[in-house]
Design a protein around this motif. Structure first.
Motif, PDB file in Angstrom:
ATOM      1  N   ASP A  51       0.866  -1.178   0.000  1.00 36.28           N
ATOM      2  CA  ASP A  51       0.000   0.000   0.000  1.00 36.28           C
ATOM      3  C   ASP A  51       0.905   1.231   0.000  1.00 36.28           C
ATOM      4  O   ASP A  51       2.132   1.129   0.008  1.00 36.28           O
ATOM      5  CB  ASP A  51      -0.989   0.011   1.180  1.00 36.28           C
ATOM      6  CG  ASP A  51      -0.329   0.067   2.542  1.00 36.28           C
ATOM      7  OD1 ASP A  51       0.644   0.832   2.706  1.00 36.28           O
ATOM      8  OD2 ASP A  51      -0.768  -0.653   3.452  1.00 36.28           O
ATOM      9  N   ARG A  52       0.305   2.416   0.006  1.00 31.65           N
ATOM     10  CA  ARG A  52       1.071   3.646  -0.162  1.00 31.65           C
ATOM     11  C   ARG A  52       1.911   3.992   1.065  1.00 31.65           C
ATOM     12  O   ARG A  52       2.880   4.746   0.960  1.00 31.65           O
ATOM     13  CB  ARG A  52       0.125   4.796  -0.524  1.00 31.65           C
ATOM     14  CG  ARG A  52      -0.672   4.536  -1.800  1.00 31.65           C
ATOM     15  CD  ARG A  52      -1.381   5.775  -2.274  1.00 31.65           C
ATOM     16  NE  ARG A  52      -0.438   6.748  -2.816  1.00 31.65           N
ATOM     17  CZ  ARG A  52       0.053   6.715  -4.054  1.00 31.65           C
ATOM     18  NH1 ARG A  52      -0.301   5.737  -4.884  1.00 31.65           N
ATOM     19  NH2 ARG A  52       0.882   7.636  -4.462  1.00 31.65           N
ATOM     20  N   ARG A  53       1.583   3.460   2.203  1.00 32.27           N
ATOM     21  CA  ARG A  53       2.429   3.692   3.377  1.00 32.27           C
ATOM     22  C   ARG A  53       3.760   2.960   3.216  1.00 32.27           C
ATOM     23  O   ARG A  53       4.816   3.499   3.562  1.00 32.27           O
ATOM     24  CB  ARG A  53       1.727   3.226   4.655  1.00 32.27           C
ATOM     25  CG  ARG A  53       0.481   4.019   5.012  1.00 32.27           C
ATOM     26  CD  ARG A  53       0.226   4.020   6.503  1.00 32.27           C
ATOM     27  NE  ARG A  53       0.254   2.687   7.092  1.00 32.27           N
ATOM     28  CZ  ARG A  53       0.393   2.455   8.404  1.00 32.27           C
ATOM     29  NH1 ARG A  53       0.513   3.460   9.243  1.00 32.27           N
ATOM     30  NH2 ARG A  53       0.381   1.225   8.871  1.00 32.27           N
ATOM     31  N   GLY A  93       5.828   4.854   0.699  1.00 34.15           N
ATOM     32  CA  GLY A  93       6.427   6.058   1.270  1.00 34.15           C
ATOM     33  C   GLY A  93       7.731   5.777   1.993  1.00 34.15           C
ATOM     34  O   GLY A  93       8.668   6.582   1.952  1.00 34.15           O
ATOM     35  N   SER A 134      -3.761   3.066   1.313  1.00 32.72           N
ATOM     36  CA  SER A 134      -3.636   2.365   2.585  1.00 32.72           C
ATOM     37  C   SER A 134      -4.903   2.543   3.415  1.00 32.72           C
ATOM     38  O   SER A 134      -5.574   3.575   3.340  1.00 32.72           O
ATOM     39  CB  SER A 134      -2.427   2.893   3.362  1.00 32.72           C
ATOM     40  OG  SER A 134      -2.529   4.282   3.551  1.00 32.72           O
ATOM     41  N   ARG A 160      -1.668   7.872   6.479  1.00 29.86           N
ATOM     42  CA  ARG A 160      -0.240   7.996   6.269  1.00 29.86           C
ATOM     43  C   ARG A 160       0.332   9.064   7.200  1.00 29.86           C
ATOM     44  O   ARG A 160      -0.378   9.970   7.626  1.00 29.86           O
ATOM     45  CB  ARG A 160       0.050   8.346   4.813  1.00 29.86           C
ATOM     46  CG  ARG A 160      -0.292   7.208   3.853  1.00 29.86           C
ATOM     47  CD  ARG A 160      -0.651   7.692   2.473  1.00 29.86           C
ATOM     48  NE  ARG A 160       0.461   8.335   1.808  1.00 29.86           N
ATOM     49  CZ  ARG A 160       0.369   8.901   0.598  1.00 29.86           C
ATOM     50  NH1 ARG A 160      -0.793   8.904  -0.025  1.00 29.86           N
ATOM     51  NH2 ARG A 160       1.411   9.463   0.049  1.00 29.86           N
ATOM     52  N   ASP A 190       6.051  11.338   4.721  1.00 28.45           N
ATOM     53  CA  ASP A 190       5.812  11.593   3.300  1.00 28.45           C
ATOM     54  C   ASP A 190       6.589  12.815   2.835  1.00 28.45           C
ATOM     55  O   ASP A 190       7.194  12.823   1.756  1.00 28.45           O
ATOM     56  CB  ASP A 190       4.315  11.791   3.042  1.00 28.45           C
ATOM     57  CG  ASP A 190       3.555  10.481   3.035  1.00 28.45           C
ATOM     58  OD1 ASP A 190       4.211   9.424   3.033  1.00 28.45           O
ATOM     59  OD2 ASP A 190       2.311  10.511   3.055  1.00 28.45           O
ATOM     60  N   VAL A 210       5.323   1.873   9.957  1.00 27.40           N
ATOM     61  CA  VAL A 210       4.346   1.132   9.148  1.00 27.40           C
ATOM     62  C   VAL A 210       4.184  -0.295   9.680  1.00 27.40           C
ATOM     63  O   VAL A 210       3.064  -0.805   9.835  1.00 27.40           O
ATOM     64  CB  VAL A 210       4.775   1.116   7.680  1.00 27.40           C
ATOM     65  CG1 VAL A 210       3.863   0.209   6.860  1.00 27.40           C
ATOM     66  CG2 VAL A 210       4.770   2.525   7.091  1.00 27.40           C
TER      67      VAL A 210
END
Length: 435
Positions: A314-316, A319, A367, A371, A376, A431
């Motif tokens: 996922d985007r976390r 990152g 996610s 976040r 980020d 995370v």
């Protein structure tokens, strides 16, 4: 080719042999990544060796494909294997194969034996061994409902498989009484804390801080060890001494490494899923790279490769992966220092970073959890600073200073890359333990 008379020996036959064998051996990496994707619908394959492996769910096919391509085209493997010359692609192929086999219970024994063989090929993978030990202990040697339910037969199988591999690898050394010689070469503590070029870890930041404190020592009334002033910047392999800060011993690095690995290992034992296993592998790689003794910059691939399999969860995760991808690959630049190699390493690495990070950004799912804003922003700022830093270290420094202050660009790259690796580690810890 076999009649080597001098350290500077080379011949076109040797070079062709080396490059051809590197290319041929990387077929193992291609095979392992194909198994990771497992896009084949060939029933014959699935009924044989592929029956060990659970197919990726359809929703993650794009992510699996993107991760596999990023590893196959990795600038790290290009720099280290195809230019600097090593067989890391072959070895990481075995590692990925072992990881993939661990997805199902039917492949756990093969996974453990394969990893044991990998350790015999190159002992640097010992850094990842704690994650394998805990995972195989929990899911293969102990029952799923109770840790007191010991599967005796599985323990015997695993011990026998690893024992056979170890006997084949170390038997000749035992027979010729060369184990002490072998151990002294496998664990060369006399080489010093830092490599001649600082690997981008905690000790690079520690060394950089020591350099800065030397300048401010007269104003801060700090004692300076004059014999150690040039210890960490002389470009030689040997004992490392610090001029202002306390010296570091091998025992201290071992304690720090084990302490950094332990929380993830505990979580893996309590929650022994395949994704937790890969995450723990990654964190074991981080801990060993950041706090280990005499770490080489090439060891950053121990973190990048397993993390690549998770980066698109996922985007976390993505990152936390971005600064690692930039820092890890930029830190390899000093391995290639001739003018002919400059465009290859810089252009290819920048192109890979742009293309892969854009693709990752498009295919990574959102996610479920929020976040972390600061992480980020750190990732974006870190990537932005990389461009002028690469320009200065690769071009501007030589134009301005010529042959003077040769260690300065190396120190900048190492310290900057260390900041990225540490920042990525902190982000991934957040995370991992909040997922």
């Amino acid at each position: 080719m076999l009649q080597i008379q001098h350290l500077g020996y080379d011949s076109w036959r040797t070079i062709y042999f080396q490059r051809a064998t590197v290319l041929l051996s990387e077929s193992v990496l291609i095979y392992a990544l194909y198994m990771y994707e497992n896009v084949s619908n060939d029933a014959r394959l699935q009924l044989t060796f592929y029956s060990f492996v659970q197919s990726s769910p359809p929703s993650s096919k794009k992510q699996s494909h993107a991760a596999a391509v990023s590893i196959l085209l990795s600038p790290g493997l290009l720099i280290i294997d195809h230019i600097h010359f090593q067989y890391n692609g072959f070895l990481y192929g075995i590692l990925i194969l072992s990881i993939v086999l661990a997805r199902q219970e039917s492949g756990l024994l093969a996974s453990g034996v394969l990893f044991a063989a990998l350790l015999c090929f190159k002992h640097i993978y010992l850094y990842l061994a704690p994650a394998y030990f805990v995972y195989l202990l929990r899911v293969y040697c102990l029952g799923p409902r109770s840790i007191f339910d010991i599967r005796i037969l599985n323990c015997v199988r695993l011990a026998a498989g690893i024992g056979i591999v170890a006997a084949l690898a170390f038997g000749p050394f035992v027979y010729y009484e060369q184990i002490p010689q072998l151990m002294s070469r496998l664990f060369p503590f006399s080489r010093g804390l830092c490599h001649a070029y600082w690997a981008p870890n905690v000790w690079a930041m520690y060394s950089f801080t020591d350099r800065v404190l030397i300048l401010f020592a007269p104003y801060l009334k700090l004692p300076v060890d004059t014999e150690a002033v040039n210890s960490v910047t002389r470009g030689l392999v040997g004992d490392t001494s610090f001029a202002v800060l306390p010296n570091i011993s091998p025992r201290m690095t071992f304690i720090l490494t084990l302490s950094a690995q332990t929380p993830a290992l505990i979580k893996l034992f309590l929650s022994p899923t395949w994704h937790t296993f890969i995450s723990t592998l990654t964190l074991c790689g981080y801990a060993s790279f950041l706090f280990g003794w005499h770490v080489h910059e090439k060891a950053i691939l121990l973190v990048i490769i397993p993390f690549s399999l998770l980066a698109l969860k996922d985007r976390r995760y993505l990152g936390a992966f971005r600064p690692l991808a930039v820092a890890g690959h930029v830190s390899l630049f000093p391995l290639l220092f001739t003018a002919m190699e400059f465009p290859v390493k810089v252009v290819y690495t920048i192109l890979w970073l742009i293309v892969m990070l854009m693709v990752f950004d498009r295919v990574a799912p959102a996610s479920e959890k929020a976040r972390v804003f600061l992480l980020d922003r750190f990732s974006l700022l870190y990537i932005a600073v990389a461009i002028p830093l690469i320009a200065y270290c690769s071009l501007i420094h030589q134009l301005v200073f010529g042959a003077k202050y040769e260690f300065l660009p190396l120190m900048f790259i190492s310290s900057y890359s260390a900041l990225g690796v540490v920042g990525s580690w902190v982000g991934f810890l957040v995370v991992f333990f909040t997922s």
